[in-house]
Design an enzyme around this catalytic site. Sequence first.
Site, PDB file in Angstrom:
ATOM      1  CE  LYS A  22      23.009  12.701  35.685  1.00  0.00           C
ATOM      2  NZ  LYS A  22      22.266  11.721  36.490  1.00  0.00           N
ATOM      3  CG  ASN A  23      19.911  10.664  33.666  1.00  0.00           C
ATOM      4  OD1 ASN A  23      20.906  10.547  34.390  1.00  0.00           O
ATOM      5  ND2 ASN A  23      18.889  11.460  33.973  1.00  0.00           N
ATOM      6  CB  CYS A 124      19.656  10.864  47.158  1.00  0.00           C
ATOM      7  SG  CYS A 124      18.530  11.265  45.853  1.00  0.00           S
ATOM      8  NE  ARG A 129      16.233   8.929  42.980  1.00  0.00           N
ATOM      9  CZ  ARG A 129      17.178   9.390  42.161  1.00  0.00           C
ATOM     10  NH1 ARG A 129      18.080  10.249  42.606  1.00  0.00           N
ATOM     11  NH2 ARG A 129      17.233   8.996  40.908  1.00  0.00           N
ATOM     12  CG  ASP A 315      16.023  14.615  35.743  1.00  0.00           C
ATOM     13  OD1 ASP A 315      15.612  14.488  36.913  1.00  0.00           O
ATOM     14  OD2 ASP A 315      16.566  13.679  35.119  1.00  0.00           O
ATOM     15  NE  ARG A 407      25.433  12.680  40.542  1.00  0.00           N
ATOM     16  CZ  ARG A 407      24.102  12.613  40.628  1.00  0.00           C
ATOM     17  NH1 ARG A 407      23.443  13.373  41.456  1.00  0.00           N
ATOM     18  NH2 ARG A 407      23.419  11.772  39.882  1.00  0.00           N
TER      19      ARG A 407
HETATM   20  C1  LIG Z   1      20.334   7.914  36.177  1.00  0.00           C
HETATM   21  C2  LIG Z   1      18.957   8.286  35.782  1.00  0.00           C
HETATM   22  O1  LIG Z   1      18.495   7.937  34.695  1.00  0.00           O
HETATM   23  N1  LIG Z   1      18.267   9.049  36.623  1.00  0.00           N
HETATM   24  C3  LIG Z   1      16.937   9.492  36.287  1.00  0.00           C
HETATM   25  C4  LIG Z   1      15.962   8.379  36.615  1.00  0.00           C
HETATM   26  O2  LIG Z   1      16.109   8.099  38.001  1.00  0.00           O
HETATM   27  P1  LIG Z   1      15.457   6.779  38.593  1.00  0.00           P
HETATM   28  O3  LIG Z   1      15.540   5.690  37.601  1.00  0.00           O
HETATM   29  O4  LIG Z   1      16.061   6.561  39.936  1.00  0.00           O
HETATM   30  O5  LIG Z   1      13.953   7.250  38.767  1.00  0.00           O
HETATM   31  P2  LIG Z   1      12.624   6.376  38.696  1.00  0.00           P
HETATM   32  O6  LIG Z   1      11.955   6.629  37.394  1.00  0.00           O
HETATM   33  O7  LIG Z   1      12.948   4.977  39.050  1.00  0.00           O
HETATM   34  O8  LIG Z   1      11.770   7.021  39.854  1.00  0.00           O
HETATM   35  C5  LIG Z   1      10.469   7.521  39.663  1.00  0.00           C
HETATM   36  C6  LIG Z   1       9.691   7.402  40.943  1.00  0.00           C
HETATM   37  O9  LIG Z   1       9.481   6.020  41.223  1.00  0.00           O
HETATM   38  C7  LIG Z   1       9.884   5.719  42.546  1.00  0.00           C
HETATM   39  N2  LIG Z   1      10.413   4.336  42.549  1.00  0.00           N
HETATM   40  C8  LIG Z   1      11.374   3.968  41.662  1.00  0.00           C
HETATM   41  C9  LIG Z   1      11.891   2.698  41.664  1.00  0.00           C
HETATM   42  C10 LIG Z   1      11.394   1.772  42.602  1.00  0.00           C
HETATM   43  O10 LIG Z   1      11.820   0.621  42.668  1.00  0.00           O
HETATM   44  N3  LIG Z   1      10.415   2.181  43.463  1.00  0.00           N
HETATM   45  C11 LIG Z   1       9.914   3.438  43.458  1.00  0.00           C
HETATM   46  O11 LIG Z   1       9.026   3.758  44.258  1.00  0.00           O
HETATM   47  C12 LIG Z   1      10.969   6.764  42.848  1.00  0.00           C
HETATM   48  O12 LIG Z   1      11.163   6.944  44.237  1.00  0.00           O
HETATM   49  C13 LIG Z   1      10.400   7.985  42.174  1.00  0.00           C
HETATM   50  O13 LIG Z   1       9.450   8.590  43.008  1.00  0.00           O
HETATM   51  O14 LIG Z   1      14.627   8.825  36.323  1.00  0.00           O
HETATM   52  C14 LIG Z   1      14.206   9.973  37.098  1.00  0.00           C
HETATM   53  C15 LIG Z   1      12.769  10.263  36.724  1.00  0.00           C
HETATM   54  O15 LIG Z   1      12.677  10.685  35.427  1.00  0.00           O
HETATM   55  C16 LIG Z   1      15.149  11.136  36.823  1.00  0.00           C
HETATM   56  O16 LIG Z   1      14.811  12.196  37.680  1.00  0.00           O
HETATM   57  C17 LIG Z   1      16.595  10.753  37.057  1.00  0.00           C
HETATM   58  O17 LIG Z   1      17.450  11.776  36.598  1.00  0.00           O
HETATM   59  C1  LIG Z   2      18.298  12.881  39.646  1.00  0.00           C
HETATM   60  C2  LIG Z   2      19.228  12.804  38.698  1.00  0.00           C
HETATM   61  O1  LIG Z   2      20.172  11.846  38.612  1.00  0.00           O
HETATM   62  P1  LIG Z   2      20.340  10.515  39.493  1.00  0.00           P
HETATM   63  O2  LIG Z   2      19.184   9.637  39.192  1.00  0.00           O
HETATM   64  O3  LIG Z   2      21.627   9.950  38.978  1.00  0.00           O
HETATM   65  O4  LIG Z   2      20.401  10.953  40.927  1.00  0.00           O
HETATM   66  C3  LIG Z   2      19.292  13.784  37.604  1.00  0.00           C
HETATM   67  O5  LIG Z   2      19.983  13.504  36.594  1.00  0.00           O
HETATM   68  O6  LIG Z   2      18.657  14.850  37.718  1.00  0.00           O
END
Ligand SMILES: CC(=O)N[C@H]1[C@@H](OP(=O)(O)OP(=O)(O)OC[C@H]2O[C@@H](n3ccc(=O)[nH]c3=O)[C@H](O)[C@@H]2O)O[C@H](CO)[C@@H](O)[C@@H]1O
Ligand SMILES: C=C(OP(=O)(O)O)C(=O)O
Length: 430
Positions: A22-23, A124, A129, A315, A407
């Site tokens: 998915k990711n 969420c 996030r 995850d 999902r």
């Molecule tokens: C669709 C997808 O691929 N989802 C994955 C992606 O989520 P996602 O890409 O949303 O996660 P991030 O790696 O960006 O988040 C990591 C951390 O950075 C923080 N942050 C992120 C962006 C930003 O602009 N500012 C900030 O502070 C977030 O709140 C979090 O605490 O990576 C996460 C971390 O491995 C996984 O749990 C999710 O399953």
């Molecule tokens: C947190 C997850 O997904 P998303 O970033 O799409 O919420 C996940 O795949 O565990």
Amino acid sequence: MDKLRIRGGNPLKGQITVSGAKNAALPLQAACLLTDEKLTLTNLPLLADITTMNRLLAQHGVEVHINGRDAFGSSGRSVELYANDIFNTTAPYDLVRKMRASVLVLGPLVARFGQAKVSLPGGCAIGTRPVDLHIKGLQAMGAVIEIEGGYILARAPEGGLVGAEFVFPQVSVGATENLMMAATLAKGETVLVNAAREPEIGDLARCLIAMGAEIEGIGSDRLVIKGKERLHGATYAVLPDRIEAGTFAMAAAITGGELELLGARMGDLKAVAKTLAGANVKMTETPGGIMVSATAGELIGVDVMTEPFPGFPTDLQAQMMALMCVARGASMITETIFENRFMHVPELSRMGANITVHGSSALVRGVPRLTGAPVMATDLRASVSLVLAGLAAQGETTVSRIYHLDRGYERVEAKLAACGADMERVKEED
Ligand SMILES: CC(=O)N[C@H]1[C@@H](OP(=O)(O)OP(=O)(O)OC[C@H]2O[C@@H](n3ccc(=O)[nH]c3=O)[C@H](O)[C@@H]2O)O[C@H](CO)[C@@H](O)[C@@H]1O
Ligand SMILES: C=C(OP(=O)(O)O)C(=O)O
């Protein structure tokens, strides 16, 4: 609404084919916006999120041709995406709030069309996030960004985005993906420092290269992208889902079973294999994937800390906690990525688990057995951790609100039932 009914106690045995990730799939779908030629993605998982991304792309004007339709009617194993007639650069709140990965259209839209209006995803269940790093990175490339009415309004400078060096103050998977995509069409060179190294980033980079992009540093925390005038079409297969594989490894472990995970890649699961080895669960490479065996005796408590790749993935934290609930001894599980990712704790406790949370750490004291109970969860991985607990528990467990599971897990009940799990999907009113 559907729920899962599980009668625990059967050791899982057999083979499970791991679906596409998915990711990885979600950013690959968004990448179609970078070209006016066809992007064909294969090995797509049949998941609600993939359908949501297709809907989002379609409302931008992307022609979405789905092959191999499944029961959802709107999802399939492969998809052809044509973004040659984009008439709308707005990603509306209604779709973005359903799925945070929708924000991945921001970089490609600004890079190719010079503008985008994307709803802020909001918080969420697992944390606030924010998307500040996505925004700061695009600003470094010259975009002018305002926040208005809950939307990110982004505009590229005259002549388009300009390559820049951006140092991530914190590792972010999504922001690395957004900026890498934007950089493929920016003028000059972009250097992303302290970039995320997750396998899904490498998958996206390889697809972008197949589309004509120039990217160096795949697998490292320094990505160098040389912008191109245009990208072209490509056909690309989504990588196997390491999180689904890790989840099934823990399902084998919690039931004292043995599963071969076909298609799973050890290189993507090293930290998981090391942690499970400490818990007395063996993961070994086979010609077709990975064999997981937990038949050698009792599970042993191990400490776990989530970290960006190559560390132990957040995850898989909830699933690991379910496993530790029935291990001998204690386990300290520390969540460093998301501030609120312990929602499974109260539900696991309802099944007899002994867990105490102190800030970002949970102390899990193993119990001889869990007992079945009606449970529900508010996010994807928390939900599947309850499925794992149910597989090991004495008696019947019902897991409600499984739209969270849908999902991210393709036909989870069918895959596990084929390996001996006593579980079925039933209607909520049953
Ligand atoms: C669709 C997808 O691929 N989802 C994955 C992606 O989520 P996602 O890409 O949303 O996660 P991030 O790696 O960006 O988040 C990591 C951390 O950075 C923080 N942050 C992120 C962006 C930003 O602009 N500012 C900030 O502070 C977030 O709140 C979090 O605490 O990576 C996460 C971390 O491995 C996984 O749990 C999710 O399953
Ligand atoms: C947190 C997850 O997904 P998303 O970033 O799409 O919420 C996940 O795949 O565990």
